[in-house]
Design a protein around this motif. Sequence first.
Motif, PDB file in Angstrom:
ATOM      1  N   ARG A   1       0.811  -1.223   0.000  1.00 49.75           N
ATOM      2  CA  ARG A   1       0.000   0.000   0.000  1.00 49.75           C
ATOM      3  C   ARG A   1       0.836   1.261   0.000  1.00 49.75           C
ATOM      4  NH1 ARG A   1      -5.302  -1.332   1.032  1.00 49.75           N
ATOM      5  NH2 ARG A   1      -5.429  -3.555   1.358  1.00 49.75           N
TER       6      ARG A   1
ATOM      7  N   GLN B 287      -4.907  -0.104  -5.979  1.00 54.22           N
ATOM      8  CA  GLN B 287      -4.540   1.176  -6.596  1.00 54.22           C
ATOM      9  C   GLN B 287      -4.580   2.247  -5.517  1.00 54.22           C
ATOM     10  OE1 GLN B 287      -7.571   2.241  -9.491  1.00 54.22           O
ATOM     11  NE2 GLN B 287      -8.928   0.654  -8.732  1.00 54.22           N
ATOM     12  N   ALA B 288      -4.031   1.859  -4.342  1.00 52.88           N
ATOM     13  CA  ALA B 288      -4.169   2.700  -3.155  1.00 52.88           C
ATOM     14  C   ALA B 288      -3.562   4.082  -3.336  1.00 52.88           C
ATOM     15  CB  ALA B 288      -3.530   2.005  -1.958  1.00 52.88           C
TER      16      ALA B 288
ATOM     17  N   HIS C  21      -7.207   9.281  -8.109  1.00 54.12           N
ATOM     18  CA  HIS C  21      -8.633   9.363  -7.822  1.00 54.12           C
ATOM     19  C   HIS C  21      -8.963   8.772  -6.452  1.00 54.12           C
ATOM     20  CE1 HIS C  21      -8.135   5.427  -9.823  1.00 54.12           C
ATOM     21  NE2 HIS C  21      -9.124   5.024  -9.069  1.00 54.12           N
ATOM     22  N   ILE C  22      -7.974   8.141  -5.816  1.00 54.03           N
ATOM     23  CA  ILE C  22      -8.216   7.566  -4.499  1.00 54.03           C
ATOM     24  C   ILE C  22      -7.496   8.363  -3.419  1.00 54.03           C
ATOM     25  CG2 ILE C  22      -7.647   5.560  -3.078  1.00 54.03           C
ATOM     26  CD1 ILE C  22      -8.492   3.808  -5.304  1.00 54.03           C
ATOM     27  N   ARG C  23      -6.260   8.738  -3.682  1.00 51.28           N
ATOM     28  CA  ARG C  23      -5.440   9.354  -2.636  1.00 51.28           C
ATOM     29  C   ARG C  23      -5.283  10.866  -2.802  1.00 51.28           C
ATOM     30  NH1 ARG C  23      -4.591   5.643   1.280  1.00 51.28           N
ATOM     31  NH2 ARG C  23      -2.450   5.414   1.892  1.00 51.28           N
ATOM     32  N   ARG C  24      -5.779  11.389  -3.853  1.00 49.54           N
ATOM     33  CA  ARG C  24      -5.667  12.827  -4.120  1.00 49.54           C
ATOM     34  C   ARG C  24      -4.273  13.372  -3.782  1.00 49.54           C
ATOM     35  NH1 ARG C  24     -11.636  14.094  -1.980  1.00 49.54           N
ATOM     36  NH2 ARG C  24     -10.704  13.102  -0.181  1.00 49.54           N
TER      37      ARG C  24
ATOM     38  N   LYS D  16      -2.153  12.752  -1.661  1.00 47.36           N
ATOM     39  CA  LYS D  16      -1.104  11.804  -1.283  1.00 47.36           C
ATOM     40  C   LYS D  16      -0.817  10.798  -2.383  1.00 47.36           C
ATOM     41  CE  LYS D  16      -1.748  12.195   3.645  1.00 47.36           C
ATOM     42  NZ  LYS D  16      -2.246  11.549   4.862  1.00 47.36           N
TER      43      LYS D  16
ATOM     44  N   VAL E 281     -11.579  -1.525   2.530  1.00 47.82           N
ATOM     45  CA  VAL E 281     -10.687  -2.652   2.280  1.00 47.82           C
ATOM     46  C   VAL E 281      -9.420  -2.566   3.126  1.00 47.82           C
ATOM     47  CG1 VAL E 281     -11.508  -3.115  -0.056  1.00 47.82           C
ATOM     48  CG2 VAL E 281      -9.700  -1.444   0.284  1.00 47.82           C
ATOM     49  N   PHE E 282      -9.204  -1.426   3.766  1.00 51.54           N
ATOM     50  CA  PHE E 282      -7.973  -1.280   4.542  1.00 51.54           C
ATOM     51  C   PHE E 282      -8.109  -0.119   5.515  1.00 51.54           C
ATOM     52  CE2 PHE E 282      -3.542   0.298   5.039  1.00 51.54           C
ATOM     53  CZ  PHE E 282      -2.991  -0.855   5.585  1.00 51.54           C
TER      54      PHE E 282
ATOM     55  N   VAL F 167      -5.794   6.252   8.233  1.00 48.36           N
ATOM     56  CA  VAL F 167      -6.344   6.315   6.888  1.00 48.36           C
ATOM     57  C   VAL F 167      -7.381   5.209   6.732  1.00 48.36           C
ATOM     58  CG1 VAL F 167      -5.843   6.213   4.408  1.00 48.36           C
ATOM     59  CG2 VAL F 167      -4.136   7.142   5.976  1.00 48.36           C
TER      60      VAL F 167
ATOM     61  N   GLU G   7      -9.554   3.267   3.822  1.00 46.11           N
ATOM     62  CA  GLU G   7      -9.404   3.109   2.383  1.00 46.11           C
ATOM     63  C   GLU G   7     -10.481   2.177   1.858  1.00 46.11           C
ATOM     64  OE1 GLU G   7      -5.199   2.509   1.479  1.00 46.11           O
ATOM     65  OE2 GLU G   7      -5.876   1.019   0.022  1.00 46.11           O
ATOM     66  N   SER G   8     -11.230   2.663   0.887  1.00 46.32           N
ATOM     67  CA  SER G   8     -12.213   1.803   0.231  1.00 46.32           C
ATOM     68  C   SER G   8     -11.737   1.530  -1.184  1.00 46.32           C
ATOM     69  CB  SER G   8     -13.586   2.467   0.220  1.00 46.32           C
ATOM     70  OG  SER G   8     -13.569   3.584  -0.649  1.00 46.32           O
ATOM     71  N   VAL G   9     -12.529   0.783  -1.941  1.00 42.74           N
ATOM     72  CA  VAL G   9     -12.102   0.437  -3.297  1.00 42.74           C
ATOM     73  C   VAL G   9     -11.890   1.695  -4.136  1.00 42.74           C
ATOM     74  CG1 VAL G   9     -12.706  -0.876  -5.365  1.00 42.74           C
ATOM     75  CG2 VAL G   9     -13.364  -1.720  -3.126  1.00 42.74           C
TER      76      VAL G   9
ATOM     77  N   ALA H 270     -11.819   5.100  -2.797  1.00 49.03           N
ATOM     78  CA  ALA H 270     -11.428   6.317  -2.095  1.00 49.03           C
ATOM     79  C   ALA H 270     -10.529   5.987  -0.906  1.00 49.03           C
ATOM     80  CB  ALA H 270     -12.663   7.073  -1.609  1.00 49.03           C
ATOM     81  N   ALA H 271      -9.769   6.960  -0.490  1.00 49.94           N
ATOM     82  CA  ALA H 271      -9.014   6.842   0.759  1.00 49.94           C
ATOM     83  C   ALA H 271      -9.133   8.173   1.475  1.00 49.94           C
ATOM     84  CB  ALA H 271      -7.564   6.510   0.489  1.00 49.94           C
ATOM     85  N   SER H 272      -9.390   8.130   2.774  1.00 49.13           N
ATOM     86  CA  SER H 272      -9.556   9.372   3.519  1.00 49.13           C
ATOM     87  C   SER H 272      -8.717   9.348   4.780  1.00 49.13           C
ATOM     88  CB  SER H 272     -11.016   9.545   3.934  1.00 49.13           C
ATOM     89  OG  SER H 272     -11.768   9.976   2.843  1.00 49.13           O
TER      90      SER H 272
END
Lengths: 450, 130
Positions: A292, A316-317, A321-324, A326, B41-42, B60, B62-64, B66-68
Amino acid sequence: MAFVPHTASDVSQMLATIGAGSIDALFDEIPANLRVGGLPGIPPALSEMQISRLMERRAGQDAIELNFIGAGAYEHHIPAAVWQIATRGEFYSAYTPYQAEASQGTLQLIYEYQTMISGLTGLPISNASLYDGASALAEAVLMAVRANRRSKSRRILLPRSVNPRYRSVTRAIVASQGIELIELDFDAATGRMDPAALKAYEGQDITAVVVPQPNFFGVLEEADALTDWAHAQGAQVIAVVNPVSLALLKPPGEWGEAGADMVVGDGQPLGAPLSSGGPYFGFMCCRKEHARQMPGRIVGRTIDADGKPGFVLTLQAREQHIRRSKATSNICTNQGLVVTAATIHMALLGPEGLERVAASSMANTQQLAERLTAAGFELAFSGERFHEVAIRLGQDARGVLARMADHGVLGGYALGEDYAGMDDVVLVCATETKTSEDLDTYVNALQASV
Amino acid sequence: MSEVPGELKYCQSHEWVRKEADGSLTVGISDHAQALLGDLVFVETPEVGASFAAGDACAVVESVKAASDVYAPVAGEVLAVNEDLADSPEAVNNEPYGAGWIFRLQPADAAAVDALLDAATYTAHIESEG
């Protein structure tokens, strides 16, 4: 050459549309000291006919056939089928073909690429490529800082025997991020790192140690001992390797007691032509627990609702589109086409073919070293090597190389470019593309040029 | 409609905080936040012993797709993390206020938690976010 016109009226119309008064106003955001008036060797606007002439003349500079330069980019035979397949429209026309809605063909290819690179490096996780070996090393350093939560120092040991280009790119990328790169010297006699030189850092908080194998001088490092030493300090090990060498050498995943934590390198030797320096691609592998933290994406094989096998983006952590903010995947988008060629190249060669390439490259370099020492030249380093050897010429290497070029031989890389006190040393590489006659031609050209 | 238990405190960034009897704080993400993220997922938990200022990113989710970041609701030191989330991050989806808790914090200032949003204000906040 594509014809893309932009007339003065096109330009003023575009500027008017976005509300900029002039081209200079458009680039006003960029500080003046970062803007370059002209680039050396790049002429101002030329006509189509003039530019064709110029490019033909410059292409001629690459025409010397006998190339013994390695130093990070290696000439290997590339089966004709590799680029014939890689340049099919299905592979090279799609925009971001690895996205979720991508073609199964591209996803399968990435899956196979990741599987093969993992097999070579001995680490279970591979990303889908980075720009090149140098940026892959920089990203591995950043990743080590993210992954090694035990270490607070952000100090990285970076031997001087690592490719100087990789070091300068890494420095440029990480130096302003509070990461300290500490250079380690090499042993002048063997050309490899002296584990004793590490003594000074024993017991200190070190985030990671970079271990090149083979190193920039072509010399094999004591990778097992270096890995164990690093792990004993709580530091991670970033291996920098030539992928072809891995057909013969121990995979970094098996170095020492626990293996390297990350492996990076340039994939160019796997089917990418030299092309005056690019495009190449970087590869990067890591342990499962750090997946990750790794830039890029991982493709997995799965089964759909009907029980049919299919390929998907599994992880694709670090995508935008997921981590913006980061996200790190922006640094690995996208060497997909070169990776496609590499995957086809590896598939065509197979493990045995790759091993033959590695073994005959090593044997040719050994042969060349023997003929050169028989001819009275001295090897700069006593350490064992893969397919590159440093030769001491007793005079400035740059002048000798220029004279060798007049004999139709690109004689190697002058180490004095990067290493003080090594002005008389040339780094020579003989891959499997060289015949016994080529080696004789080299020795004769060198003798005639000193 | 998301569940917003009345006895908890909340942050605008969608963390919930429960005051424990020993003065420590348990922190997780709200039902509203987990629903927005989708199947997790994490979960990356902070390190036990680490200190954070209020508003620091310390975990953090984390979904499929998005991650916040999860932010420290108040300043403090991490006392414990939910180790079970390593194997079952979906607990945050299923029981955001129970088995899906993320970490426990020893607040630097016990009164700081009182300044956080109450359930009614938080409900109004998520309604205003639409």
